[in-house]
Design a protein around this motif. Sequence first.
Motif, PDB file in Angstrom:
ATOM      1  N   ASP A  94       1.132  -1.231   0.009  1.00 42.93           N
ATOM      2  CA  ASP A  94      -0.216   0.306  -0.085  1.00 42.93           C
ATOM      3  C   ASP A  94       1.165   1.417  -0.294  1.00 42.93           C
ATOM      4  N   GLY A  95       2.482   0.920   0.010  1.00 52.07           N
ATOM      5  CA  GLY A  95       2.798   2.220  -0.342  1.00 52.07           C
ATOM      6  C   GLY A  95       3.417   2.886   1.269  1.00 52.07           C
ATOM      7  N   TYR A  96       3.151   1.900   2.457  1.00 50.09           N
ATOM      8  CA  TYR A  96       3.139   2.560   3.616  1.00 50.09           C
ATOM      9  C   TYR A  96       5.363   1.914   4.045  1.00 50.09           C
ATOM     10  N   ASP A  97       5.814   2.328   4.581  1.00 51.08           N
ATOM     11  CA  ASP A  97       6.557   1.735   5.291  1.00 51.08           C
ATOM     12  C   ASP A  97       6.286   1.086   6.617  1.00 51.08           C
ATOM     13  N   ILE A  98       6.997   0.125   6.855  1.00 51.42           N
ATOM     14  CA  ILE A  98       7.086  -0.514   8.020  1.00 51.42           C
ATOM     15  C   ILE A  98       7.733  -0.435   8.845  1.00 51.42           C
ATOM     16  N   TYR A  99       7.873  -0.216   9.764  1.00 49.85           N
ATOM     17  CA  TYR A  99       8.366  -0.616  11.409  1.00 49.85           C
ATOM     18  C   TYR A  99       9.013  -1.307  12.659  1.00 49.85           C
ATOM     19  N   THR A 100       9.400  -1.632  13.046  1.00 48.07           N
ATOM     20  CA  THR A 100       9.361  -2.742  13.775  1.00 48.07           C
ATOM     21  C   THR A 100       9.934  -1.846  15.044  1.00 48.07           C
ATOM     22  N   PHE A 101       9.959  -2.518  16.563  1.00 47.87           N
ATOM     23  CA  PHE A 101      10.802  -1.679  17.958  1.00 47.87           C
ATOM     24  C   PHE A 101      10.073  -3.155  18.346  1.00 47.87           C
ATOM     25  N   LYS A 102      10.953  -2.666  19.517  1.00 44.20           N
ATOM     26  CA  LYS A 102      11.035  -3.194  20.726  1.00 44.20           C
ATOM     27  C   LYS A 102      11.576  -2.807  22.441  1.00 44.20           C
ATOM     28  N   THR A 103      10.480  -2.433  22.742  1.00 46.86           N
ATOM     29  CA  THR A 103      11.333  -2.084  23.859  1.00 46.86           C
ATOM     30  C   THR A 103      12.397  -2.964  25.140  1.00 46.86           C
ATOM     31  N   PRO A 104      13.224  -1.897  25.933  1.00 48.87           N
ATOM     32  CA  PRO A 104      14.926  -2.964  26.689  1.00 48.87           C
ATOM     33  C   PRO A 104      13.690  -3.643  27.557  1.00 48.87           C
ATOM     34  N   LEU A 105      14.276  -4.507  27.766  1.00 48.18           N
ATOM     35  CA  LEU A 105      13.403  -5.643  29.014  1.00 48.18           C
ATOM     36  C   LEU A 105      13.491  -4.869  30.559  1.00 48.18           C
ATOM     37  N   CYS A 106      12.356  -5.128  30.948  1.00 43.65           N
ATOM     38  CA  CYS A 106      11.743  -4.203  31.902  1.00 43.65           C
ATOM     39  C   CYS A 106      12.016  -5.606  33.434  1.00 43.65           C
ATOM     40  N   PRO A 107      13.056  -5.450  33.498  1.00 39.85           N
ATOM     41  CA  PRO A 107      13.297  -7.507  34.677  1.00 39.85           C
ATOM     42  C   PRO A 107      12.208  -6.909  35.883  1.00 39.85           C
ATOM     43  N   TRP A 108      11.764  -8.520  36.248  1.00 39.58           N
ATOM     44  CA  TRP A 108      10.968  -9.270  36.912  1.00 39.58           C
ATOM     45  C   TRP A 108      11.550  -8.500  38.687  1.00 39.58           C
ATOM     46  N   ASN A 109      11.298  -7.894  39.930  1.00 39.27           N
ATOM     47  CA  ASN A 109      10.805  -7.899  40.607  1.00 39.27           C
ATOM     48  C   ASN A 109      11.700  -9.037  41.811  1.00 39.27           C
ATOM     49  N   GLY A 110      11.076  -9.713  41.341  1.00 39.12           N
ATOM     50  CA  GLY A 110      11.106 -11.695  42.269  1.00 39.12           C
ATOM     51  C   GLY A 110       9.820 -11.354  42.666  1.00 39.12           C
ATOM     52  N   PHE A 111       8.698 -11.034  43.289  1.00 42.87           N
ATOM     53  CA  PHE A 111       7.446 -10.823  43.691  1.00 42.87           C
ATOM     54  C   PHE A 111       6.769 -12.005  43.160  1.00 42.87           C
ATOM     55  N   TYR A 112       6.431 -12.408  43.821  1.00 43.68           N
ATOM     56  CA  TYR A 112       5.406 -14.202  43.948  1.00 43.68           C
ATOM     57  C   TYR A 112       4.565 -13.279  42.441  1.00 43.68           C
ATOM     58  N   TYR A 113       3.830 -12.341  42.442  1.00 45.53           N
ATOM     59  CA  TYR A 113       2.304 -11.826  41.357  1.00 45.53           C
ATOM     60  C   TYR A 113       3.428 -10.118  41.381  1.00 45.53           C
ATOM     61  N   TYR A 114       3.501 -10.167  40.059  1.00 48.06           N
ATOM     62  CA  TYR A 114       3.570  -8.960  39.217  1.00 48.06           C
ATOM     63  C   TYR A 114       2.773  -8.055  37.662  1.00 48.06           C
ATOM     64  N   ASN A 115       2.403  -7.776  37.598  1.00 47.56           N
ATOM     65  CA  ASN A 115       1.689  -7.519  36.906  1.00 47.56           C
ATOM     66  C   ASN A 115       2.362  -5.921  35.481  1.00 47.56           C
ATOM     67  N   TYR A 116       3.153  -6.166  34.720  1.00 55.03           N
ATOM     68  CA  TYR A 116       3.433  -5.618  33.642  1.00 55.03           C
ATOM     69  C   TYR A 116       2.608  -4.744  32.471  1.00 55.03           C
ATOM     70  N   ASN A 117       2.832  -3.567  32.960  1.00 52.73           N
ATOM     71  CA  ASN A 117       1.961  -2.540  31.906  1.00 52.73           C
ATOM     72  C   ASN A 117       3.032  -1.696  31.304  1.00 52.73           C
ATOM     73  N   CYS A 118       3.123  -1.258  29.802  1.00 57.98           N
ATOM     74  CA  CYS A 118       3.690  -0.833  29.336  1.00 57.98           C
ATOM     75  C   CYS A 118       2.838   0.036  28.628  1.00 57.98           C
ATOM     76  N   GLN A 119       2.924   2.157  28.295  1.00 60.70           N
ATOM     77  CA  GLN A 119       1.863   2.473  27.652  1.00 60.70           C
ATOM     78  C   GLN A 119       2.883   3.774  27.157  1.00 60.70           C
ATOM     79  N   PHE A 120       2.272   3.323  25.635  1.00 60.67           N
ATOM     80  CA  PHE A 120       3.040   4.626  24.785  1.00 60.67           C
ATOM     81  C   PHE A 120       2.280   4.974  23.136  1.00 60.67           C
ATOM     82  N   ALA A 121       3.266   5.701  22.813  1.00 57.05           N
ATOM     83  CA  ALA A 121       3.241   6.493  21.608  1.00 57.05           C
ATOM     84  C   ALA A 121       3.281   6.407  21.009  1.00 57.05           C
TER      85      ALA A 121
END
Length: 147
Positions: A94-121
């Motif tokens: 369709d003429g659009y350029d496709i880009y990919t992205f990957k954020t750096p690793l957000c390490p697990w803090n060791g808690f038994y239950y952890y919820n990862y949330n990434c907000q972005f624009a």
Amino acid sequence: MKKTVKLLMSISLCMCMIMTLFTFNIYAAADGNVKLNYASAKQERDCGVLKGWYTQGEISVKDLGDNKNVVVHYTTDGSTWEDVTATYLKTATDGYDIYTFKTPLCPWNGFYYYNYNCQFAIKYEVNGQTYWDNNNGQDYSVNDSNM
């Protein structure tokens, strides 16, 4: 007691393995010069041990010039915002350029239950102009947990 602990550990390991088979995706249908195609939260593991999370995705930008800069502006803690530069992948039919992205690793803090949330624009800069895809002012969000 030892059998109960072993059984619970086995069940927990199985649950973690099952959760890695599922990813939580968001898909956008924005119009314009820049749009998110998809994004998902991913877990990184080493020998079955959770190391942390990252977000990866794909972006389409309208080909408005040669010197493009595509950046994902993101936060994983809700207050500290960082940028990661997207990488050119290909030009779509369709003429659009496709880009990919990957954020750096957000390490697990060791808690038994952890919820990862990434907000972005997404910010697209070309020919001295800046275009944003911020999900109609609400930012995008991907989530995952270690449970």
